[in-house]
Design a protein around this motif. Structure first.
Motif, short mmCIF file in Angstrom:
data_model
loop_
_atom_site.label_atom_id
_atom_site.label_comp_id
_atom_site.label_asym_id
_atom_site.label_seq_id
_atom_site.Cartn_x
_atom_site.Cartn_y
_atom_site.Cartn_z
N VAL A 1 11.68 6.48 -10.29
CA VAL A 1 12.14 7.44 -11.31
C VAL A 1 13.65 7.55 -11.31
O VAL A 1 14.29 7.59 -12.37
CB VAL A 1 11.49 8.82 -11.07
N MET A 2 14.26 7.57 -10.10
CA MET A 2 15.72 7.66 -10.02
C MET A 2 16.38 6.43 -10.66
O MET A 2 17.34 6.55 -11.42
CB MET A 2 16.16 7.78 -8.56
N MET A 3 15.85 5.24 -10.38
CA MET A 3 16.43 4.03 -10.94
C MET A 3 16.28 3.99 -12.46
O MET A 3 17.19 3.56 -13.18
CB MET A 3 15.78 2.79 -10.31
N LEU A 4 15.15 4.44 -12.96
CA LEU A 4 14.95 4.47 -14.40
C LEU A 4 15.94 5.43 -15.06
O LEU A 4 16.49 5.15 -16.13
CB LEU A 4 13.51 4.88 -14.73
N SER B 1 5.70 9.37 -2.09
CA SER B 1 6.79 10.19 -2.62
C SER B 1 8.09 9.40 -2.73
O SER B 1 8.77 9.44 -3.76
CB SER B 1 7.00 11.42 -1.73
N GLU B 2 8.42 8.65 -1.68
CA GLU B 2 9.67 7.89 -1.69
C GLU B 2 9.61 6.75 -2.71
O GLU B 2 10.60 6.47 -3.38
CB GLU B 2 9.96 7.34 -0.29
N PHE B 3 8.46 6.10 -2.83
CA PHE B 3 8.33 4.98 -3.76
C PHE B 3 8.48 5.46 -5.21
O PHE B 3 9.29 4.92 -5.98
CB PHE B 3 6.96 4.31 -3.58
N ILE B 4 7.72 6.49 -5.59
CA ILE B 4 7.77 6.99 -6.97
C ILE B 4 9.14 7.60 -7.26
O ILE B 4 9.70 7.41 -8.36
CB ILE B 4 6.66 8.01 -7.23
N GLU C 1 0.83 -1.19 0.00
CA GLU C 1 0.00 0.00 0.00
C GLU C 1 0.87 1.25 0.00
O GLU C 1 1.98 1.25 0.54
CB GLU C 1 -0.91 0.02 1.23
N LEU C 2 0.35 2.30 -0.62
CA LEU C 2 1.00 3.60 -0.62
C LEU C 2 0.26 4.52 0.34
O LEU C 2 -0.97 4.52 0.39
CB LEU C 2 1.01 4.22 -2.02
N ILE C 3 1.02 5.32 1.10
CA ILE C 3 0.43 6.22 2.07
C ILE C 3 0.94 7.64 1.86
O ILE C 3 2.00 7.85 1.27
CB ILE C 3 0.74 5.77 3.52
N TYR C 4 0.16 8.60 2.30
CA TYR C 4 0.54 10.00 2.29
C TYR C 4 1.10 10.36 3.67
O TYR C 4 0.46 10.08 4.68
CB TYR C 4 -0.66 10.89 1.99
#
Length: 245
Positions: free
Chosen positions: A167-170, A160-163, A60-63
């Protein structure tokens, strides 16, 4: 005489600064335009796409903050702006070094070469992003999720950390896939010799896996998923350079 020299020096410095200001303004305009378009149209699409494709089932993603998603969209838009402006930044760097130093005196970039190099760089970057998105990240994120489950921990990631991590790895994989083009241009234009790359092969391997350890979490599986492609692309680059350069 000294007054004339100082006046000439001040004039030259002023011209350089004025020229630099114009170039920096152009870069800023490119980034700002792409940032505005991306923020309005692409950032939400990118976030939702990553959530749908890469978030492991059950996680799950949380804010964690009211403005977390807004700041995330701003970050993604700025990254896209920098990526789009990067070819122009590289060209300006080449032009400046060409005019002010002798480091790139052997390199002559015609319009046709610029188009070819830019096209190849774009293809390689997209290939690297595709590798990370389709192959590496799904396996890696699933591995982390199953590790958390094995410890009896609920996998709840900050959006935020997940996305941002994805993006950084891509972006990292997109840059890794530029290696064949970089080595080809370097050897083709006499900035380095093919034998030099071969001689320092082991040193490059150490650098690759050190970088993999820095930019990934501390587990061997992930480091191999990043380090091995670097090694493979280094060897492929040697073959390409030997054949074409």
């Amino acid at each position: 005489m000294s007054d004339q020299i100082s006046e000439i020096t001040v004039t030259e410095v002023a011209e350089v600064l004025a020229n630099l200001r114009v170039k920096l303004m152009r870069i800023f305009i490119i980034i700002a335009i792409v940032w505005g378009i991306s923020f309005a149209t692409l950032s939400n699409v990118i976030i939702e796409k990553i959530k749908m494709d890469l978030l492991p089932e059950g996680a799950e993603l949380i804010y964690q903050a009211p403005l977390e998603v807004m700041m995330l969209r701003l970050k993604i838009s700025i990254i896209l702006g920098v990526v789009v402006a990067l070819p122009y930044i590289v060209y300006l760097t080449y032009q400046t070094l060409k005019e002010r130093t002798e480091l790139l005196s052997n390199i002559e970039l015609t319009r046709a070469r610029v188009i070819i190099y830019a096209s190849l760089a774009a293809i390689l970057f997209i290939s690297g992003v595709a590798y990370g998105y389709v192959l590496m990240l799904p396996l890696f994120l699933q591995f982390l999720y199953e590790s958390a489950q094995g410890q009896g921990v609920l996998a709840m990631y900050s959006i935020s950390e997940f996305i941002s991590f994805v993006v950084m790895m891509l972006a990292v994989f997109g840059l890794i896939f530029q290696m064949p083009l970089f080595m080809y241009v370097t050897v083709k234009n006499g900035l380095a010799r093919l034998d030099t790359f071969k001689y320092y092969r082991r040193h490059f391997y150490i650098i690759f896996f050190t970088l993999a350890a820095i930019i990934t979490p501390p587990d061997v599986f992930t480091q191999l998923m990043v380090g091995v492609p670097m090694v493979l692309f280094f060897e492929i680059s040697l073959i390409i350079v030997k054949i074409f350069a």
